[in-house]
Motif scaffolding. Sequence first.
Motif, PDB file in Angstrom:
ATOM      1  N   MET A  16      -5.578  -3.415   1.915  1.00  0.00           N
ATOM      2  CA  MET A  16      -4.577  -3.926   2.845  1.00  0.00           C
ATOM      3  C   MET A  16      -4.999  -3.626   4.284  1.00  0.00           C
ATOM      4  O   MET A  16      -4.882  -4.477   5.172  1.00  0.00           O
ATOM      5  CB  MET A  16      -3.207  -3.308   2.554  1.00  0.00           C
ATOM      6  N   GLY A  17      -5.505  -2.428   4.527  1.00  0.00           N
ATOM      7  CA  GLY A  17      -5.961  -2.070   5.860  1.00  0.00           C
ATOM      8  C   GLY A  17      -7.100  -2.947   6.332  1.00  0.00           C
ATOM      9  O   GLY A  17      -7.129  -3.376   7.493  1.00  0.00           O
ATOM     10  N   ARG A  18      -8.037  -3.237   5.430  1.00  0.00           N
ATOM     11  CA  ARG A  18      -9.157  -4.125   5.790  1.00  0.00           C
ATOM     12  C   ARG A  18      -8.659  -5.536   6.101  1.00  0.00           C
ATOM     13  O   ARG A  18      -9.127  -6.172   7.050  1.00  0.00           O
ATOM     14  CB  ARG A  18     -10.181  -4.167   4.650  1.00  0.00           C
TER      15      ARG A  18
ATOM     16  N   ALA B 236       2.984 -11.421   2.959  1.00  0.00           N
ATOM     17  CA  ALA B 236       2.201 -11.555   1.723  1.00  0.00           C
ATOM     18  C   ALA B 236       0.705 -11.600   2.003  1.00  0.00           C
ATOM     19  O   ALA B 236      -0.095 -11.096   1.213  1.00  0.00           O
ATOM     20  CB  ALA B 236       2.633 -12.796   0.954  1.00  0.00           C
ATOM     21  N   ARG B 237       0.307 -12.190   3.117  1.00  0.00           N
ATOM     22  CA  ARG B 237      -1.126 -12.267   3.427  1.00  0.00           C
ATOM     23  C   ARG B 237      -1.710 -10.877   3.621  1.00  0.00           C
ATOM     24  O   ARG B 237      -2.867 -10.624   3.273  1.00  0.00           O
ATOM     25  CB  ARG B 237      -1.378 -13.107   4.670  1.00  0.00           C
ATOM     26  N   LEU B 238      -0.929  -9.972   4.180  1.00  0.00           N
ATOM     27  CA  LEU B 238      -1.427  -8.619   4.434  1.00  0.00           C
ATOM     28  C   LEU B 238      -1.466  -7.770   3.175  1.00  0.00           C
ATOM     29  O   LEU B 238      -2.304  -6.883   3.054  1.00  0.00           O
ATOM     30  CB  LEU B 238      -0.572  -7.925   5.497  1.00  0.00           C
ATOM     31  N   VAL B 239      -0.558  -8.017   2.247  1.00  0.00           N
ATOM     32  CA  VAL B 239      -0.440  -7.133   1.084  1.00  0.00           C
ATOM     33  C   VAL B 239      -0.890  -7.759  -0.225  1.00  0.00           C
ATOM     34  O   VAL B 239      -0.879  -7.097  -1.258  1.00  0.00           O
ATOM     35  CB  VAL B 239       1.008  -6.603   0.926  1.00  0.00           C
TER      36      VAL B 239
ATOM     37  N   ASN C  47      -3.978   4.468  11.104  1.00  0.00           N
ATOM     38  CA  ASN C  47      -3.901   4.953   9.727  1.00  0.00           C
ATOM     39  C   ASN C  47      -3.767   3.811   8.728  1.00  0.00           C
ATOM     40  O   ASN C  47      -4.394   3.829   7.670  1.00  0.00           O
ATOM     41  CB  ASN C  47      -2.744   5.938   9.554  1.00  0.00           C
ATOM     42  N   ILE C  48      -2.972   2.818   9.050  1.00  0.00           N
ATOM     43  CA  ILE C  48      -2.807   1.679   8.144  1.00  0.00           C
ATOM     44  C   ILE C  48      -4.130   0.940   8.002  1.00  0.00           C
ATOM     45  O   ILE C  48      -4.553   0.620   6.890  1.00  0.00           O
ATOM     46  CB  ILE C  48      -1.685   0.737   8.628  1.00  0.00           C
ATOM     47  N   GLU C  49      -4.795   0.679   9.106  1.00  0.00           N
ATOM     48  CA  GLU C  49      -6.077  -0.021   9.049  1.00  0.00           C
ATOM     49  C   GLU C  49      -7.126   0.788   8.294  1.00  0.00           C
ATOM     50  O   GLU C  49      -8.029   0.216   7.682  1.00  0.00           O
ATOM     51  CB  GLU C  49      -6.577  -0.372  10.444  1.00  0.00           C
ATOM     52  N   ALA C  50      -7.006   2.110   8.312  1.00  0.00           N
ATOM     53  CA  ALA C  50      -7.962   2.970   7.606  1.00  0.00           C
ATOM     54  C   ALA C  50      -7.564   3.187   6.140  1.00  0.00           C
ATOM     55  O   ALA C  50      -8.286   3.864   5.407  1.00  0.00           O
ATOM     56  CB  ALA C  50      -8.072   4.312   8.312  1.00  0.00           C
ATOM     57  N   GLY C  51      -6.438   2.619   5.736  1.00  0.00           N
ATOM     58  CA  GLY C  51      -5.997   2.772   4.352  1.00  0.00           C
ATOM     59  C   GLY C  51      -5.360   4.109   4.058  1.00  0.00           C
ATOM     60  O   GLY C  51      -5.289   4.538   2.912  1.00  0.00           O
ATOM     61  N   ARG C  52      -4.900   4.772   5.104  1.00  0.00           N
ATOM     62  CA  ARG C  52      -4.251   6.087   4.936  1.00  0.00           C
ATOM     63  C   ARG C  52      -2.752   5.951   5.149  1.00  0.00           C
ATOM     64  O   ARG C  52      -2.270   5.018   5.774  1.00  0.00           O
ATOM     65  CB  ARG C  52      -4.800   7.074   5.960  1.00  0.00           C
ATOM     66  N   GLY C  53      -2.041   6.918   4.659  1.00  0.00           N
ATOM     67  CA  GLY C  53      -0.610   6.968   4.880  1.00  0.00           C
ATOM     68  C   GLY C  53       0.165   6.114   3.904  1.00  0.00           C
ATOM     69  O   GLY C  53      -0.358   5.616   2.911  1.00  0.00           O
TER      70      GLY C  53
ATOM     71  N   GLN D  46      -6.915  -5.436   9.526  1.00  0.00           N
ATOM     72  CA  GLN D  46      -7.893  -5.318  10.595  1.00  0.00           C
ATOM     73  C   GLN D  46      -8.667  -6.628  10.788  1.00  0.00           C
ATOM     74  O   GLN D  46      -8.887  -7.070  11.917  1.00  0.00           O
ATOM     75  CB  GLN D  46      -8.868  -4.185  10.296  1.00  0.00           C
ATOM     76  N   ALA D  47      -9.046  -7.263   9.692  1.00  0.00           N
ATOM     77  CA  ALA D  47      -9.775  -8.527   9.790  1.00  0.00           C
ATOM     78  C   ALA D  47      -8.934  -9.599  10.467  1.00  0.00           C
ATOM     79  O   ALA D  47      -9.441 -10.367  11.303  1.00  0.00           O
ATOM     80  CB  ALA D  47     -10.207  -8.989   8.394  1.00  0.00           C
ATOM     81  N   GLU D  48      -7.658  -9.662  10.133  1.00  0.00           N
ATOM     82  CA  GLU D  48      -6.776 -10.655  10.760  1.00  0.00           C
ATOM     83  C   GLU D  48      -6.599 -10.353  12.240  1.00  0.00           C
ATOM     84  O   GLU D  48      -6.625 -11.258  13.077  1.00  0.00           O
ATOM     85  CB  GLU D  48      -5.423 -10.685  10.052  1.00  0.00           C
TER      86      GLU D  48
END
Length: 86
Positions: free
Chosen positions: A18-20, A74-77, A49-55, A23-25
Amino acid sequence: MRDLPDDDSWIPQRLEAMGRTLQAERMRQDLTQESVFLAAGLNRATLQNIEAGRGNPTIITLLKIARVLNVPLARLVEDRDSSGTP
């Protein structure tokens, strides 16, 4: 009925994906982290933290980010894993 995992070990992988995606978007739209976190009313560390997949981001936080990026939540998750696992 679909087989579900016995535990939550799959969650960190999904958070990283999700973080990737987020970040890509953001980068596709040529937006800085600063412009996104300020527009969403978040602090810098939350977005990082979200972009790094943490938290553990809340649905409200994700909705704010999706709105700033003008994309459906939905696109993000969404699960883009072709294996069918969560």
